[in-house]
Enzyme design. Structure first.
Site, short mmCIF file in Angstrom:
data_model
loop_
_atom_site.label_atom_id
_atom_site.label_comp_id
_atom_site.label_asym_id
_atom_site.label_seq_id
_atom_site.Cartn_x
_atom_site.Cartn_y
_atom_site.Cartn_z
N ASP A 131 -24.35 -8.51 -20.72
CA ASP A 131 -25.80 -8.71 -20.88
C ASP A 131 -26.37 -7.44 -21.61
O ASP A 131 -26.14 -6.33 -21.01
CB ASP A 131 -26.21 -9.03 -19.44
CG ASP A 131 -27.58 -9.72 -19.51
OD1 ASP A 131 -28.49 -9.10 -20.58
OD2 ASP A 131 -27.68 -10.87 -18.72
N GLU A 150 -14.65 -15.72 -26.17
CA GLU A 150 -15.63 -16.96 -26.31
C GLU A 150 -16.77 -16.43 -27.22
O GLU A 150 -17.19 -17.23 -28.19
CB GLU A 150 -15.95 -17.71 -25.16
CG GLU A 150 -14.90 -18.22 -24.27
CD GLU A 150 -14.22 -17.30 -23.28
OE1 GLU A 150 -13.56 -17.78 -22.19
OE2 GLU A 150 -14.57 -16.20 -23.48
N TYR A 151 -17.46 -15.52 -26.79
CA TYR A 151 -18.75 -15.22 -27.62
C TYR A 151 -18.42 -14.75 -28.87
O TYR A 151 -19.31 -14.94 -29.83
CB TYR A 151 -19.56 -14.28 -26.68
CG TYR A 151 -20.34 -14.82 -25.56
CD1 TYR A 151 -21.55 -15.43 -25.70
CD2 TYR A 151 -20.23 -14.59 -24.21
CE1 TYR A 151 -22.20 -16.10 -24.63
CE2 TYR A 151 -20.69 -15.02 -23.11
CZ TYR A 151 -21.95 -15.92 -23.43
OH TYR A 151 -22.68 -16.56 -22.37
N GLU A 152 -17.39 -13.83 -29.01
CA GLU A 152 -17.06 -13.37 -30.29
C GLU A 152 -16.68 -14.43 -31.22
O GLU A 152 -17.30 -14.28 -32.53
CB GLU A 152 -15.56 -12.46 -30.03
CG GLU A 152 -15.18 -11.91 -31.28
CD GLU A 152 -14.22 -10.80 -30.84
OE1 GLU A 152 -13.59 -10.05 -31.80
OE2 GLU A 152 -13.78 -10.69 -29.57
N LYS A 195 -35.00 -5.39 -22.21
CA LYS A 195 -36.08 -4.86 -21.76
C LYS A 195 -35.98 -3.25 -21.23
O LYS A 195 -34.99 -3.17 -20.26
CB LYS A 195 -37.05 -5.59 -20.79
CG LYS A 195 -37.33 -6.92 -21.28
CD LYS A 195 -38.18 -7.80 -20.38
CE LYS A 195 -38.74 -9.13 -20.86
NZ LYS A 195 -39.23 -9.83 -19.84
N GLU A 242 -15.60 -10.98 -12.49
CA GLU A 242 -16.75 -11.90 -12.95
C GLU A 242 -17.50 -12.11 -11.70
O GLU A 242 -17.14 -12.65 -10.64
CB GLU A 242 -16.26 -13.15 -13.61
CG GLU A 242 -17.23 -14.21 -13.82
CD GLU A 242 -18.25 -13.78 -14.83
OE1 GLU A 242 -19.65 -13.87 -14.38
OE2 GLU A 242 -18.21 -13.05 -15.87
N GLU A 272 -11.24 -5.78 -16.99
CA GLU A 272 -12.53 -6.30 -17.61
C GLU A 272 -13.67 -6.66 -16.77
O GLU A 272 -13.55 -7.50 -15.80
CB GLU A 272 -12.03 -7.64 -18.47
CG GLU A 272 -13.10 -8.11 -19.29
CD GLU A 272 -12.65 -9.36 -20.11
OE1 GLU A 272 -13.53 -9.73 -21.39
OE2 GLU A 272 -12.07 -10.13 -19.68
N ASP A 275 -19.33 -7.06 -7.44
CA ASP A 275 -20.30 -6.49 -8.45
C ASP A 275 -19.73 -5.09 -8.95
O ASP A 275 -19.19 -4.64 -8.09
CB ASP A 275 -21.55 -6.12 -7.61
CG ASP A 275 -22.86 -5.71 -8.48
OD1 ASP A 275 -22.87 -4.93 -9.20
OD2 ASP A 275 -23.84 -6.10 -7.91
#
EC number: 2.1.1.33
Length: 215
Positions: free
Chosen positions: A118, A192-194, A122, A69, A44, A96
């Site tokens: 993310d 968590e975001y979900e 832009k 991460e 992931e 990275d």
């Protein structure tokens, strides 16, 4: 999101050698040795605090998982959870994603997960999106032929961009959902975001994309 600096994180993680891998380049081509088996390997990219990947690892003990991460102050949460509740099929890297080919041989990774990446909204930042063509080429280089990417986001703009980017790259889609939780699969592991965005009534977008084998 502003990251909270944790000056103790690096030293703490480095002390957990059974979980945190300091020099993943030394394991390139030999991850099965690290795990002690030849089970499938799923990674992931952008694991956050690890709710998804730890849930997956518990649900699939016959699969090896690597949480990637970039930020130590975030990754340390995953390591702490693994210290509290050991899971032999999980390792953590702070690297990275641009350099994945330095850590994995061709075909060594069986699946890539991208969850709530993310969006970099832009236009001038498009190259930073984890579904930009150069990242897709990186994933393709470490996956087997017809390798898979599983992708979830709350951001419709990023979802539409990713569909287009993957399609232009030559990938095809085996699953697309514009509102995952309307008929949520029983085995879906929420991030968590979900959970946060779903509670606000925000639809969750999901897809499974496959690389076309090259002759």
């Amino acid at each position: 999101m502003r990251l909270r600096h944790k000056p103790w994180a690096k030293e703490y993680m480095e002390a957990q050698e059974h979980v945190f891998i300091q020099h993943p380049e030394q394991l390139k081509g030999n991850w099965s040795t690290e795990f002690g088996n030849d089970h499938p390997l799923f990674i992931e990219v952008g694991s956050g605090k690890g709710q998804f990947i730890l849930g997956m690892a518990k649900q699939h003990p016959d699969v090896n998982f690597i949480a990637i991460e970039l930020f130590e102050s975030v990754a340390v949460s995953i390591v702490q959870k693994l210290v509290e509740t050991p899971m032999p099929n999980v390792r953590v890297l702070t690297v990275d994603a641009k350099r994945l080919v330095d850590y994995f041989e061709a075909g060594e990774v069986d699946r890539v997960y991208l969850n709530f990446s993310d969006p970099w909204p832009k236009t001038r930042h498009a190259k930073r999106r984890l579904t930009y063509k150069t990242f897709l080429a990186t994933y393709e280089a470490i996956l087997p032929k017809a390798g898979e990417i599983h992708f979830k986001t709350d951001n419709r703009g990023l979802f539409e961009y990713s569909l287009q980017s993957m399609s232009q790259y030559g990938m095809f889609f085996t699953e697309i959902s514009l509102d995952l939780h309307v008929n949520e699969p029983e085995d879906n592991i929420r991030t968590e975001y979900e959970e946060r965005f779903s509670a606000l009534g925000q639809p969750i977008y999901r897809m499974e994309a496959v690389f076309r084998p090259k002759n």
